[in-house]
Design a protein around this motif. Structure first.
Motif, PDB file in Angstrom:
ATOM      1  N   ILE A 102       0.760  -1.239   0.047  1.00  0.00           N
ATOM      2  CA  ILE A 102      -0.037   0.419   0.096  1.00  0.00           C
ATOM      3  C   ILE A 102       1.021   1.451  -0.392  1.00  0.00           C
ATOM      4  O   ILE A 102       0.421   2.420  -0.878  1.00  0.00           O
ATOM      5  N   SER A 103       2.242   1.442   0.936  1.00  0.00           N
ATOM      6  CA  SER A 103       2.885   2.168   0.686  1.00  0.00           C
ATOM      7  C   SER A 103       3.485   2.823  -0.603  1.00  0.00           C
ATOM      8  O   SER A 103       3.132   3.579  -0.761  1.00  0.00           O
ATOM      9  N   GLY A 104       3.532   1.657  -0.987  1.00  0.00           N
ATOM     10  CA  GLY A 104       4.453   1.586  -2.843  1.00  0.00           C
ATOM     11  C   GLY A 104       3.549   2.718  -3.568  1.00  0.00           C
ATOM     12  O   GLY A 104       3.790   3.013  -4.470  1.00  0.00           O
ATOM     13  N   ARG A 105       2.038   2.027  -3.197  1.00  0.00           N
ATOM     14  CA  ARG A 105       0.708   2.877  -4.284  1.00  0.00           C
ATOM     15  C   ARG A 105       0.946   3.979  -4.415  1.00  0.00           C
ATOM     16  O   ARG A 105       0.619   5.317  -4.489  1.00  0.00           O
ATOM     17  N   VAL A 106       0.872   4.283  -2.535  1.00  0.00           N
ATOM     18  CA  VAL A 106       0.505   5.260  -2.254  1.00  0.00           C
ATOM     19  C   VAL A 106       1.538   6.254  -3.081  1.00  0.00           C
ATOM     20  O   VAL A 106       1.453   7.259  -3.465  1.00  0.00           O
ATOM     21  N   GLU A 107       2.905   6.088  -2.862  1.00  0.00           N
ATOM     22  CA  GLU A 107       3.428   6.758  -3.254  1.00  0.00           C
ATOM     23  C   GLU A 107       3.155   6.819  -4.739  1.00  0.00           C
ATOM     24  O   GLU A 107       3.932   8.104  -5.527  1.00  0.00           O
ATOM     25  N   LEU A 109       1.356   6.935  -6.704  1.00  0.00           N
ATOM     26  CA  LEU A 109      -0.303   7.748  -6.724  1.00  0.00           C
ATOM     27  C   LEU A 109       0.137   9.070  -7.009  1.00  0.00           C
ATOM     28  O   LEU A 109      -0.262  10.023  -7.512  1.00  0.00           O
ATOM     29  N   LEU A 110       0.947   9.773  -5.603  1.00  0.00           N
ATOM     30  CA  LEU A 110       1.688  10.920  -5.592  1.00  0.00           C
ATOM     31  C   LEU A 110       2.626  11.440  -6.478  1.00  0.00           C
ATOM     32  O   LEU A 110       2.269  12.771  -7.446  1.00  0.00           O
ATOM     33  N   GLU A 111       3.245   9.934  -7.245  1.00  0.00           N
ATOM     34  CA  GLU A 111       3.998  10.499  -8.561  1.00  0.00           C
ATOM     35  C   GLU A 111       3.318  11.413  -9.780  1.00  0.00           C
ATOM     36  O   GLU A 111       3.463  12.208 -10.470  1.00  0.00           O
ATOM     37  N   ASP A 112       2.988   9.933  -9.666  1.00  0.00           N
ATOM     38  CA  ASP A 112       1.237  10.766 -11.209  1.00  0.00           C
ATOM     39  C   ASP A 112       0.853  11.970 -10.610  1.00  0.00           C
ATOM     40  O   ASP A 112       0.371  12.657 -11.853  1.00  0.00           O
ATOM     41  N   ASN A 113       0.422  12.201  -9.706  1.00  0.00           N
ATOM     42  CA  ASN A 113      -0.815  13.526  -9.075  1.00  0.00           C
ATOM     43  C   ASN A 113       0.608  14.771  -9.341  1.00  0.00           C
ATOM     44  O   ASN A 113      -0.317  15.483 -10.506  1.00  0.00           O
ATOM     45  N   ALA A 114       1.572  14.405  -9.216  1.00  0.00           N
ATOM     46  CA  ALA A 114       3.008  15.567  -9.015  1.00  0.00           C
ATOM     47  C   ALA A 114       3.069  16.031 -10.276  1.00  0.00           C
ATOM     48  O   ALA A 114       3.366  16.676 -11.394  1.00  0.00           O
TER      49      ALA A 114
END
Length: 119
Positions: A102-107, A109-114
């Motif tokens: 989950i932590s990896g997936r959140v990271e 998603l954050l990169e995708d959003n950035a």
């Protein structure tokens, strides 16, 4: 009403929606030992108390009855709303491997959003 250490452990565990075996596995004790802590047969030593406080998202002071506030001061995981609390509660129920996924997936998603906001 004054709660015992065991009652505080059980109450906090139930507030977080955790099963007794989940806490036992997280702190490295048997399910029988965990049951004995909650029933007041055994009292956890300092090392176990610290592990319990971490897993139960509280302080050793709360578990020992030195404070009635189950939320420790100065922590960075204090939840601000119901969604935060639900996310943290659900994630803590997962295995360590799933938590890391989950932590990896959140990271990701954050990169995708950035990247999306930078376009």
């Amino acid at each position: 009403m004054i709660l015992t250490v065991g009652e505080r452990i059980e109450s906090r565990r139930e507030q977080l929606g955790l099963k007794q075996y989940q806490v036992a596995d997280s702190i490295g004790v048997t399910r029988t030992t965990m049951s004995k802590y909650e029933n007041g047969v055994n009292i956890p030593n300092a090392e176990i108390l610290a592990k319990l406080a971490r897993v139960l998202q509280t302080s050793a002071d709360y578990l020992c009855g030195l404070t009635d506030s189950s939320t420790p001061h100065g922590t960075d995981w204090v939840c601000t709303d119901q969604i935060d609390r639900q996310l943290i509660t659900n994630i803590r129920k997962l295995s360590r491997e799933d938590q890391l996924r989950i932590s990896g997936r959140v990271e990701q998603l954050l990169e995708d959003n950035a990247r999306s906001s930078g376009d």
